[in-house]
Scaffold this active site. Sequence first.
Site, PDB file in Angstrom:
ATOM      1  N   HIS A 140      54.114 -12.851  18.703  1.00 28.36           N
ATOM      2  CA  HIS A 140      53.140 -12.046  17.953  1.00 28.36           C
ATOM      3  C   HIS A 140      53.770 -10.667  17.730  1.00 28.36           C
ATOM      4  CE1 HIS A 140      49.419  -9.675  17.438  1.00 28.36           C
ATOM      5  NE2 HIS A 140      48.776 -10.811  17.228  1.00 28.36           N
ATOM      6  N   ASP A 217      53.552 -12.244  27.589  1.00 28.15           N
ATOM      7  CA  ASP A 217      52.405 -11.973  26.726  1.00 28.15           C
ATOM      8  C   ASP A 217      51.450 -13.148  26.916  1.00 28.15           C
ATOM      9  OD1 ASP A 217      50.532 -11.900  24.748  1.00 28.15           O
ATOM     10  OD2 ASP A 217      51.942 -11.575  23.105  1.00 28.15           O
ATOM     11  N   GLN A 220      47.151 -15.492  24.894  1.00 26.54           N
ATOM     12  CA  GLN A 220      46.598 -16.805  24.520  1.00 26.54           C
ATOM     13  C   GLN A 220      46.598 -17.796  25.673  1.00 26.54           C
ATOM     14  OE1 GLN A 220      45.020 -17.267  21.836  1.00 26.54           O
ATOM     15  NE2 GLN A 220      45.733 -15.626  20.503  1.00 26.54           N
ATOM     16  N   LYS A 243      39.465 -11.868  24.121  1.00 31.86           N
ATOM     17  CA  LYS A 243      39.854 -13.260  23.860  1.00 31.86           C
ATOM     18  C   LYS A 243      39.382 -14.192  24.972  1.00 31.86           C
ATOM     19  CE  LYS A 243      44.085 -11.952  21.368  1.00 31.86           C
ATOM     20  NZ  LYS A 243      43.833 -12.270  19.965  1.00 31.86           N
ATOM     21  N   CYS A 382      49.944 -12.329  12.331  1.00 25.86           N
ATOM     22  CA  CYS A 382      50.807 -11.357  13.044  1.00 25.86           C
ATOM     23  C   CYS A 382      52.064 -12.011  13.597  1.00 25.86           C
ATOM     24  CB  CYS A 382      50.055 -10.645  14.164  1.00 25.86           C
ATOM     25  SG  CYS A 382      48.662  -9.695  13.608  1.00 25.86           S
TER      26      CYS A 382
END
Length: 432
Positions: A140, A217, A220, A243, A382
Amino acid sequence: MTITTLPAKPTTAIDPTRLLPAALRDDFPILQQTVHGDRPLVFLDNAASTQRPRQVIEVLRRVYERDYANVHRGIHTLSERSTEQYEDAREKAREFIGAQHAREIIFTSGTTASINLVARSWGDANVKAGDEILVTTMEHHSNLVPWQQLAERSGAVLKHVPITDDGLLILDTLDTLLTERTKIVAVASVSNVLGTINPVREIARRAHAAGAIVLVDAAQSVPHLPTNVQEFGADFLAFSGHKMLGPTGIGVLYGREELLDAMPPFLGGGSMINRVWDDRFTPAELPAKFEAGTPPIAPAIALGAAIDRLKLIGLDAVARHEHELVRYAYDRLREIEGLRILGPPPDHRAGLVSFTLPEPHAHDVAQLLDQQGIAVRAGHHCTWPLHDRLGITASTRASFYLYNTPAEVDLLVEVVAKIRDRFRPQGRKRRQ
Ligand code: PLP
């Protein structure tokens, strides 16, 4: 070099025993509405931001109606209440990701802020001209641009782990990409477009063996899969509250204590100091050192409530539910002629599926789905370099969460199939 093209399981039946109870959905007031007249809302844009259950909304309301004051400062009842709840939320976040100490949990405004904090504070102190920063082709922009900026400031070299056509990292390339100049490997645990679940533990092992540290990261993955920073071997890990059933404006940076301790403060201001004189200051201890100014107090407390909710449901159960939905969606969408699914087969992916059609453009697909009440995302999500690698300019993404149902997948597939049919070149209409 091994490039694996994995076979998909040819099965489309849903196993109801793997699904979460449908009643969970009743906790989400926003999902109870119709759009465009009488279309029940089908919310499949969860990778962008999820919805909040009553329990989280209630906590936000309770904080503002009863407990709210600034934290760590006032010697009065409300400030004590807010401080206690704010620190409780930190403890919940710590436990949720298996960190050792609450002082390793820094509240930020989200994943983007967390990664920028590391790139600025750790990066500026540790990365020099000629050093190397390793990311992957599927990152991303939040886990790419801060490293590009660091490379520009420092004269370091940015390198990328490539992917297969199936959207899997080509791990063999680590043999040459990891060198004694590599300072940090920054990698998504789950791709927000391909859905690929990356082998973070293996990447961390190899990065550490080369003397590099690892930033994960986890925007997700923390909301969808059980996470343990120690099992991952992550030195830093970032995620966002919005999220995972929580509010916007709150996120977490996990950092290993020795690393955070050695890093200079990033933002200067109130709360992050121990003592200030006319011409200098000494920084506060962790985690305050990295929480300058008034933090997102109510959002942090509500993130704690979101974590409570997820723990009660169970992350294993959430992962199972999403896997069942994504496998079903994958198998059914694949049957649509000309539809291209981005990323690996279901066994290697988390609960999202991105695709393209020969016609129309992804934005038009999303708009046509919206007219039927189905919310999806369209564009480059993104991840511009990833779309370049895949040879496309945009894709449509359906992303699932614990409240989605097989019936919603059915509707998605049905409407996408109709769109495909409608935009088929003249004279090639499919017979029903
Ligand atoms: N990383 C990944 C993989 C994401 O999917 C996102 C958001 O979509 C981000 C980072 C950025 O998260 P935020 O906008 O909450 O900072």
